[in-house]
Design a protein around this motif. Structure first.
Motif, mmCIF file in Angstrom:
data_model
loop_
_atom_site.group_PDB
_atom_site.id
_atom_site.type_symbol
_atom_site.label_atom_id
_atom_site.label_comp_id
_atom_site.label_asym_id
_atom_site.label_seq_id
_atom_site.Cartn_x
_atom_site.Cartn_y
_atom_site.Cartn_z
ATOM 1 N N PRO A 254 55.744 37.453 48.235
ATOM 2 C CA PRO A 254 55.602 36.314 47.317
ATOM 3 C C PRO A 254 54.507 36.451 46.280
ATOM 4 C CG PRO A 254 54.774 35.748 49.504
ATOM 5 C CD PRO A 254 55.443 37.081 49.628
ATOM 6 N N PHE A 255 53.450 37.231 46.566
ATOM 7 C CA PHE A 255 52.322 37.321 45.637
ATOM 8 C C PHE A 255 51.984 38.773 45.314
ATOM 9 C CE2 PHE A 255 51.804 33.303 47.921
ATOM 10 C CZ PHE A 255 51.803 32.428 46.842
ATOM 11 N N LEU A 256 51.688 39.013 44.035
ATOM 12 C CA LEU A 256 51.400 40.367 43.569
ATOM 13 C C LEU A 256 49.913 40.707 43.647
ATOM 14 C CD1 LEU A 256 53.771 40.452 40.457
ATOM 15 C CD2 LEU A 256 54.164 41.457 42.712
ATOM 16 N N TRP A 257 49.056 39.706 43.425
ATOM 17 C CA TRP A 257 47.606 39.957 43.440
ATOM 18 C C TRP A 257 46.978 39.110 44.532
ATOM 19 C CZ3 TRP A 257 45.275 43.735 40.698
ATOM 20 C CH2 TRP A 257 43.884 43.810 40.774
ATOM 21 N N THR A 258 46.251 39.769 45.459
ATOM 22 C CA THR A 258 45.661 39.071 46.591
ATOM 23 C C THR A 258 44.194 39.463 46.749
ATOM 24 O OG1 THR A 258 46.276 40.781 48.206
ATOM 25 C CG2 THR A 258 47.922 39.077 47.741
ATOM 26 N N SER B 105 43.178 43.139 46.726
ATOM 27 C CA SER B 105 43.422 43.820 45.449
ATOM 28 C C SER B 105 42.127 44.048 44.687
ATOM 29 C CB SER B 105 44.392 43.001 44.590
ATOM 30 O OG SER B 105 45.611 42.783 45.262
ATOM 31 N N PHE B 106 41.220 43.063 44.725
ATOM 32 C CA PHE B 106 39.924 43.225 44.055
ATOM 33 C C PHE B 106 39.158 44.406 44.654
ATOM 34 C CE2 PHE B 106 40.830 38.683 43.434
ATOM 35 C CZ PHE B 106 40.569 38.537 42.083
ATOM 36 N N ASP B 107 39.114 44.481 45.983
ATOM 37 C CA ASP B 107 38.359 45.549 46.642
ATOM 38 C C ASP B 107 38.940 46.923 46.348
ATOM 39 O OD1 ASP B 107 36.669 43.673 47.831
ATOM 40 O OD2 ASP B 107 37.989 43.444 49.565
ATOM 41 N N LEU B 108 40.267 47.007 46.322
ATOM 42 C CA LEU B 108 40.914 48.306 46.132
ATOM 43 C C LEU B 108 40.728 48.851 44.726
ATOM 44 C CD1 LEU B 108 44.356 47.875 47.948
ATOM 45 C CD2 LEU B 108 42.184 48.656 48.887
ATOM 46 N N TYR B 109 40.879 47.985 43.745
ATOM 47 C CA TYR B 109 41.010 48.476 42.376
ATOM 48 C C TYR B 109 39.836 48.162 41.446
ATOM 49 C CZ TYR B 109 45.801 48.808 44.068
ATOM 50 O OH TYR B 109 46.922 49.100 44.814
ATOM 51 N N PRO C 45 34.442 47.312 36.121
ATOM 52 C CA PRO C 45 35.390 46.550 36.939
ATOM 53 C C PRO C 45 36.375 45.731 36.109
ATOM 54 C CG PRO C 45 33.154 46.298 37.753
ATOM 55 C CD PRO C 45 33.053 46.962 36.424
ATOM 56 N N THR C 46 35.921 45.256 34.943
ATOM 57 C CA THR C 46 36.808 44.463 34.083
ATOM 58 C C THR C 46 37.985 45.300 33.596
ATOM 59 O OG1 THR C 46 34.945 43.103 33.347
ATOM 60 C CG2 THR C 46 36.921 43.095 31.973
ATOM 61 N N VAL C 47 37.701 46.509 33.131
ATOM 62 C CA VAL C 47 38.769 47.397 32.665
ATOM 63 C C VAL C 47 39.645 47.845 33.835
ATOM 64 C CG1 VAL C 47 39.262 49.621 31.570
ATOM 65 C CG2 VAL C 47 37.412 48.179 30.690
ATOM 66 N N MET C 48 39.006 48.177 34.942
ATOM 67 C CA MET C 48 39.749 48.668 36.097
ATOM 68 C C MET C 48 40.674 47.599 36.680
ATOM 69 S SD MET C 48 36.534 50.737 37.747
ATOM 70 C CE MET C 48 37.260 51.070 39.346
ATOM 71 N N VAL C 49 40.189 46.365 36.761
ATOM 72 C CA VAL C 49 41.029 45.295 37.296
ATOM 73 C C VAL C 49 42.180 45.012 36.347
ATOM 74 C CG1 VAL C 49 40.000 43.172 36.327
ATOM 75 C CG2 VAL C 49 40.840 43.185 38.669
ATOM 76 N N SER C 50 41.960 45.191 35.055
ATOM 77 C CA SER C 50 43.028 44.971 34.071
ATOM 78 C C SER C 50 44.133 46.016 34.227
ATOM 79 C CB SER C 50 42.456 45.021 32.650
ATOM 80 O OG SER C 50 41.457 44.033 32.471
ATOM 81 N N ILE C 51 43.727 47.284 34.374
ATOM 82 C CA ILE C 51 44.715 48.356 34.567
ATOM 83 C C ILE C 51 45.528 48.103 35.833
ATOM 84 C CG2 ILE C 51 44.985 50.821 35.076
ATOM 85 C CD1 ILE C 51 42.456 51.291 33.359
ATOM 86 N N ALA C 52 44.827 47.781 36.922
ATOM 87 C CA ALA C 52 45.511 47.565 38.198
ATOM 88 C C ALA C 52 46.418 46.349 38.151
ATOM 89 C CB ALA C 52 44.486 47.412 39.315
ATOM 90 N N TYR C 53 45.953 45.280 37.505
ATOM 91 C CA TYR C 53 46.751 44.050 37.433
ATOM 92 C C TYR C 53 48.095 44.312 36.756
ATOM 93 C CZ TYR C 53 48.222 39.331 36.170
ATOM 94 O OH TYR C 53 48.957 38.184 36.006
#
Length: 469
Positions: A321-325, A328-332, A396-404
């Motif tokens: 049901p959910f793509l970002w949990t 997800s923050f810790d991994l990416y 982290p801002t760029v990395m979370v954007s790529i992963a998202y």
């Protein structure tokens, strides 16, 4: 740069400090942490099933999966007693930690919130059965007198009038729908009301006093009787009235009106990015960002993660049901800890010529591999170190954007297993997703983060240690 830091220090840091000292938020965070023994045991069961059932089935090794049915069944039992009932477990830990924060008897506090949570759930089962033809006469009378309902409808296939037989019975909780993550918000709200009443009356000393010499366990239990009873009755009156007026359980209303909209909003890029940036800013000023914002991270994104985990456990192969949990923050975004400081340590080993930085890196690399970054945060330091402010927030801002965008576009599978936060990068992503593309995404993010950190490490070579303010 110094002006920006002064502005943040003036307007943002006081807010973060105040949030971190709010006792009910601390209790909320600690309550989620306290569920870890259950979530980790359940996660082990689900990860094992991933390797003995899901992956072999995907690869066509059905006989191997069939031979492991005994282990799959045991893992299912473990899941049933842990993550499948995480809402029930949290209801107890929340009251315990709330009472502990306000220095009143904690065990009774946990009992109060657990009981309040159960009052808010659906307590009856309703079953409707389509009958092949309409029932009349004595048979219909007997059924209706027994409490069943008969609804006359027109059969779409035959055009004849038939009956739908409705039956209901009290004492049936919706185990799969409400004991798990679906009940977390209800446990927070109704449990919060109940424990507030309990704490208030305990603090006012409206209790039964026992004479000296009575064992402490008995004294504490009797002291909690009046506050707990009052809390139970207030919640009982509310939930009874709510069900009578709305014809639905309070948990269903909370799920529809509060929980679902919040979880839906959490999947937006803006929410993910904002949370990431705030964690970084708080950490830069020496405030544990992931702890301060833990109640938000856990209440929203961890709830979404539990729904993914339970969906994957109950229906292997079903769409999550959910793509970002939460994980997800810790991994990416936070490889090696907030700011992805493991990447910084690698950059220091390659580019830094400063003995002080290299000495800290030598000490911090081992903990950093296991996502513990306090040695580098306070030893380098990164905290209030202007030269590293930009990459600490930007990476982290760029990395979370790529992963998202990778996850939301289906390039990498979302989280379906809970993993311990200190499992090293690359291993943690595969265990959490059972998708080989997740470690590849981490590697890409690692490279991007390295490109962001490296120029600032090189620039720091021009700064002498005694010049850092």
């Amino acid at each position: 740069m110094n002006g920006l830091i002064r502005w943040l220090e003036k307007y943002i840091v006081p807010v973060a400090t105040k949030i971190g000292s709010i006792r009910w938020l601390v209790a909320l965070r600690d309550a989620f942490i306290a569920t870890m023994p259950a979530t980790m045991a359940g996660s082990i069961a689900l990860i094992l099933n991933t390797f003995v059932r899901d992956i072999p089935t995907q690869m066509g090794w059905t006989k191997f999966a069939e031979s492991m049915q005994w282990l799959i069944g045991i893992n299912g039992q473990v899941w049933t007693g842990t993550i499948a009932v995480i809402g029930l477990i949290f209801a107890a830990t929340f009251g315990y930690h709330m009472a502990k924060q306000y220095k009143v008897e904690p065990l009774s506090g946990g009992i109060v919130t657990l009981g309040a949570f159960l009052m808010a759930l659906t307590q009856a089962a309703n079953v409707t059965t389509a009958l092949p033809r309409a029932i009349t006469g004595a048979a219909a009378k007997t059924l209706t007198e027994a409490g069943a309902t008969l609804t006359t409808v027109k059969d779409a296939a035959t055009g004849k009038m038939v009956h739908h037989l409705g039956t209901s019975g009290w004492g049936f909780f919706n185990f799969n729908g409400q004991f798990g993550s679906q009940g977390l918000f209800t446990a927070m709200i109704i449990g919060g009301v109940a424990i507030a009443i309990y704490i208030f009356l305990m603090k006012k000393n409206i209790t039964i006093k026992m004479p000296d010499g009575v064992p402490p366990a008995v004294t504490q239990a009797f002291a909690a009787i009046i506050p707990a009873s009052a809390a139970f009755y207030v919640v009982g009156i509310f939930t009874w009235g709510f069900t009578k007026l709305t014809n639905q359980a309070f948990v269903d209303w909370v799920a529809k009106v509060i929980q679902e909209p919040l979880l839906h909003a959490s999947q937006g890029y803006g929410m993910v990015l904002l949370l990431t940036v705030l964690v970084q800013i708080f950490w830069f000023f020496g405030i544990h960002g992931t702890n301060v914002l833990g109640p938000i991270l856990d209440a929203i994104w961890l709830t979404a993660q539990y729904q993914n985990i339970n969906t994957a456990a109950a229906n292997p192969g079903a769409k999550l049901p959910f793509l970002w949990t939460r994980t997800s923050f810790d991994l990416y975004a936070w490889m090696g800890g907030a700011g992805s400081t493991l990447i910084l340590l690698i950059a220091i080993f390659i580019f830094s010529k400063r003995p002080d930085e290299r000495a800290v890196a030598n000490l911090a690399i081992a903990p950093g591999i296991f996502n513990i970054n306090e040695p580098v945060m306070f030893g380098l330091p990164i905290v209030l170190n202007a030269i590293y402010f930009i990459p600490f927030v930007l990476a982290p801002t760029v990395m979370v954007s790529i992963a998202y965008f990778a996850v939301t576009h289906g390039l990498v599978a979302p989280i379906k297993n809970q993993v311990v936060w200190n499992i090293p990068p690359f291993f943690n992503s595969f265990l959490a997703t059972a998708d080989w593309r997740a470690p590849v995404l981490q590697l890409i993010n690692f490279a991007v983060g390295f490109l962001i950190w490296a120029p600032f490490v090189i620039a720091s070579n021009r700064i002498k240690p005694d010049e850092i303010s």
